[in-house]
Motif scaffolding. Sequence first.
Motif, PDB file in Angstrom:
ATOM      1  N   GLY A   1       6.672 -13.799   1.187  1.00  0.00           N
ATOM      2  CA  GLY A   1       6.811 -14.862   0.199  1.00  0.00           C
ATOM      3  C   GLY A   1       5.736 -15.919   0.378  1.00  0.00           C
ATOM      4  N   LYS A   2       5.647 -16.819  -0.586  1.00  0.00           N
ATOM      5  CA  LYS A   2       4.627 -17.855  -0.556  1.00  0.00           C
ATOM      6  C   LYS A   2       4.818 -18.785   0.637  1.00  0.00           C
TER       7      LYS A   2
ATOM      8  N   GLY B   1       0.618 -16.556  -3.205  1.00  0.00           N
ATOM      9  CA  GLY B   1       1.079 -15.440  -4.019  1.00  0.00           C
ATOM     10  C   GLY B   1      -0.057 -14.652  -4.645  1.00  0.00           C
TER      11      GLY B   1
ATOM     12  N   LYS C   1       9.454  -9.451   0.224  1.00  0.00           N
ATOM     13  CA  LYS C   1      10.704 -10.196   0.220  1.00  0.00           C
ATOM     14  C   LYS C   1      10.906 -10.802  -1.168  1.00  0.00           C
TER      15      LYS C   1
ATOM     16  N   ASP D   1      11.190 -12.890  -4.294  1.00  0.00           N
ATOM     17  CA  ASP D   1      10.684 -14.198  -4.673  1.00  0.00           C
ATOM     18  C   ASP D   1      10.738 -14.268  -6.187  1.00  0.00           C
TER      19      ASP D   1
ATOM     20  N   SER E   1       9.841 -16.345  -8.249  1.00  0.00           N
ATOM     21  CA  SER E   1       8.699 -16.960  -8.925  1.00  0.00           C
ATOM     22  C   SER E   1       7.532 -16.000  -9.118  1.00  0.00           C
TER      23      SER E   1
END
Length: 209
Positions: free
Chosen positions: A105-106, A112, A140, A142, A144
């Motif tokens: 994830g970010k 990203g 994972k 996310d 967004s």
Amino acid sequence: MKNYFFALTSLITVSAYSQKPIYYFDENDIEISEKIYLEKYRNREDSIYYHSISLENDTCFVQKLVNKEPKGRLSKKAFDVLISSLNKSNPKPKAKYTVIQYYPGKDRCNGGKFYGNRFDKGYLRKLKKEFSFNNYWVYKFDESMDFSSNSRVNWQLDENRTVERLFFKYHYPCSSFIILDNESKNYIGWLGEYGDSNVTGALNKFAQK
């Protein structure tokens, strides 16, 4: 105090102005002094590199060392669950090794955007001339991000957080990878930012053992 550590769950940045006590643990979950903790974390002579993980509960902070190059062995049950999860949406033929490249994830290390030589597949094609392995790009969840729109690699969701629970107990920046020997169930990996040379080097080193 040993059991106290395992009750801690939330990642934090330890404040220098906090009134809570700070406890230090090595990579084996043994409590050590701050001096020894810093010596181990800063030491590079033995080529062992560590992440410094910060955790907190209501009464204290914990600083925990985690070896950036994890090694271990999965039980047959855990291995079977993992392989089943990986092949559920992306079935592949049997191979000697399994390579899992994991995106957490970010974070401060990435926004990203999938740049870097680890996303170029050329090195994987070269490795396949020497080794039998299946490679999986796992992410994972996310909300967004739309991984299906990324054409550079074939992403698959870490359903039920199987990969995360087995190998990535904490959040490691950028991304990480794990290499499994499908026969012995032994594994080796790298936690945190890496490049294609890290994957190549780890697989070569792993195969020589």
